[in-house]
Design a protein around this motif. Sequence first.
Motif, PDB file in Angstrom:
ATOM      1  N   ASN A 155       9.704 -13.805   5.014  1.00 32.64           N
ATOM      2  CA  ASN A 155       8.784 -13.737   3.960  1.00 32.64           C
ATOM      3  C   ASN A 155       8.086 -12.340   4.049  1.00 32.64           C
ATOM      4  O   ASN A 155       7.984 -11.803   2.781  1.00 32.64           O
ATOM      5  N   ARG A 156       8.081 -11.796   5.091  1.00 32.59           N
ATOM      6  CA  ARG A 156       7.594 -10.460   5.260  1.00 32.59           C
ATOM      7  C   ARG A 156       8.369  -9.272   4.424  1.00 32.59           C
ATOM      8  O   ARG A 156       7.754  -8.415   3.712  1.00 32.59           O
ATOM      9  N   SER A 157       9.731  -9.590   4.646  1.00 31.51           N
ATOM     10  CA  SER A 157      10.478  -8.625   4.080  1.00 31.51           C
ATOM     11  C   SER A 157      10.631  -8.840   2.323  1.00 31.51           C
ATOM     12  O   SER A 157      10.765  -7.677   1.477  1.00 31.51           O
ATOM     13  N   ILE A 158      10.764  -9.713   1.948  1.00 31.47           N
ATOM     14  CA  ILE A 158      10.744 -10.280   0.458  1.00 31.47           C
ATOM     15  C   ILE A 158       9.439  -9.812  -0.053  1.00 31.47           C
ATOM     16  O   ILE A 158       9.534  -9.060  -1.132  1.00 31.47           O
ATOM     17  N   TYR A 177       4.089   0.074  -5.463  1.00 32.00           N
ATOM     18  CA  TYR A 177       3.629   0.153  -3.963  1.00 32.00           C
ATOM     19  C   TYR A 177       2.097  -0.101  -3.798  1.00 32.00           C
ATOM     20  O   TYR A 177       1.645   0.593  -2.830  1.00 32.00           O
ATOM     21  N   LEU A 178       1.552  -1.018  -4.748  1.00 33.22           N
ATOM     22  CA  LEU A 178       0.145  -1.348  -4.502  1.00 33.22           C
ATOM     23  C   LEU A 178      -0.091  -1.968  -3.269  1.00 33.22           C
ATOM     24  O   LEU A 178      -1.243  -1.906  -2.710  1.00 33.22           O
ATOM     25  N   GLY A 179       0.849  -2.870  -2.630  1.00 31.16           N
ATOM     26  CA  GLY A 179       0.423  -3.459  -1.527  1.00 31.16           C
ATOM     27  C   GLY A 179       0.491  -2.626  -0.318  1.00 31.16           C
ATOM     28  O   GLY A 179      -0.396  -2.806   0.732  1.00 31.16           O
ATOM     29  N   PRO A 199      -9.265  -2.638   6.612  1.00 32.01           N
ATOM     30  CA  PRO A 199      -9.556  -2.354   8.094  1.00 32.01           C
ATOM     31  C   PRO A 199      -8.560  -2.526   9.073  1.00 32.01           C
ATOM     32  O   PRO A 199      -8.552  -1.819   9.980  1.00 32.01           O
ATOM     33  N   ALA A 200      -7.931  -3.790   8.833  1.00 36.04           N
ATOM     34  CA  ALA A 200      -6.880  -4.135   9.733  1.00 36.04           C
ATOM     35  C   ALA A 200      -5.470  -3.496   9.398  1.00 36.04           C
ATOM     36  O   ALA A 200      -4.488  -3.779  10.132  1.00 36.04           O
ATOM     37  N   ARG A 201      -5.597  -2.661   8.737  1.00 37.23           N
ATOM     38  CA  ARG A 201      -3.996  -1.848   8.174  1.00 37.23           C
ATOM     39  C   ARG A 201      -3.149  -2.899   7.752  1.00 37.23           C
ATOM     40  O   ARG A 201      -1.874  -2.545   7.739  1.00 37.23           O
ATOM     41  N   GLN A 202      -3.485  -4.050   7.155  1.00 36.93           N
ATOM     42  CA  GLN A 202      -2.448  -4.990   6.736  1.00 36.93           C
ATOM     43  C   GLN A 202      -2.087  -4.668   5.267  1.00 36.93           C
ATOM     44  O   GLN A 202      -2.992  -4.694   4.488  1.00 36.93           O
ATOM     45  N   THR A 203      -0.744  -4.581   4.978  1.00 37.81           N
ATOM     46  CA  THR A 203      -0.228  -4.453   3.757  1.00 37.81           C
ATOM     47  C   THR A 203      -0.151  -5.899   2.995  1.00 37.81           C
ATOM     48  O   THR A 203      -0.212  -6.846   3.729  1.00 37.81           O
ATOM     49  N   TRP A 204       0.061  -6.061   1.850  1.00 40.10           N
ATOM     50  CA  TRP A 204       0.364  -7.251   1.249  1.00 40.10           C
ATOM     51  C   TRP A 204       1.347  -8.031   1.994  1.00 40.10           C
ATOM     52  O   TRP A 204       1.343  -9.337   2.304  1.00 40.10           O
ATOM     53  N   HIS A 205       2.596  -7.464   2.504  1.00 43.22           N
ATOM     54  CA  HIS A 205       3.626  -7.932   3.386  1.00 43.22           C
ATOM     55  C   HIS A 205       2.997  -8.405   4.692  1.00 43.22           C
ATOM     56  O   HIS A 205       3.414  -9.609   5.156  1.00 43.22           O
ATOM     57  N   ALA A 215       2.529 -12.735   5.652  1.00 46.14           N
ATOM     58  CA  ALA A 215       3.389 -13.155   6.700  1.00 46.14           C
ATOM     59  C   ALA A 215       2.471 -13.250   8.225  1.00 46.14           C
ATOM     60  O   ALA A 215       2.673 -13.907   8.932  1.00 46.14           O
ATOM     61  N   LYS A 216       1.279 -13.148   8.003  1.00 40.83           N
ATOM     62  CA  LYS A 216       0.225 -13.267   8.862  1.00 40.83           C
ATOM     63  C   LYS A 216       0.631 -12.207  10.272  1.00 40.83           C
ATOM     64  O   LYS A 216       0.757 -12.800  11.453  1.00 40.83           O
ATOM     65  N   THR A 217       0.852 -10.833   9.970  1.00 43.25           N
ATOM     66  CA  THR A 217       1.515 -10.108  11.016  1.00 43.25           C
ATOM     67  C   THR A 217       0.425  -8.829  11.050  1.00 43.25           C
ATOM     68  O   THR A 217      -0.246  -8.559  10.277  1.00 43.25           O
ATOM     69  N   LEU A 218       0.621  -8.085  12.176  1.00 42.17           N
ATOM     70  CA  LEU A 218       0.049  -6.726  12.493  1.00 42.17           C
ATOM     71  C   LEU A 218       1.179  -6.004  12.805  1.00 42.17           C
ATOM     72  O   LEU A 218       2.044  -6.111  13.450  1.00 42.17           O
TER      73      LEU A 218
END
Length: 149
Positions: free
Chosen positions: A109-112, A122-124, A132-138, A142-145
Amino acid sequence: MNEEIQDILHSEGMSLAPIKKRAAAFFIDEMLLSLLLIIALSDSFFEAKTVEEMIILTNKFVLEYMAMKVFYQAFFVMQYGATLGKLLMKIRVVEIKTLQTPNVIVALNRSIVRVVSEMLFYLGFLWGVMDPARQTWHDKSAKTLVVNV
């Protein structure tokens, strides 16, 4: 940043990876993948006589290159929690719920979504710089950090 995420990271002695480390890891990964593409197409690249011929050749393999990026990201994140660039920068990807290495579905999911984000200028990634959590769209999808090792 979400206080719950902050509390979880603090209790586990983890910290979010800085944007500079993530950017450096991104650069390393992109250079490695580009080098692999050039090696795979080296015969054709050496036959190209102009820059236009090289661009046309590269454009013919865009789908294969995107598939290679998806496989590379998914495999290394699932297997090691980090790509080669992230390993060199001493950062890794963890699932928010478990703080463990992502499973195959999460990594895929994250890689796609990462490749889709790249195709959308590169908007994501820009989103991750402002989040604030430095989370990109991917990461959000994927609910990752991405944390320091």
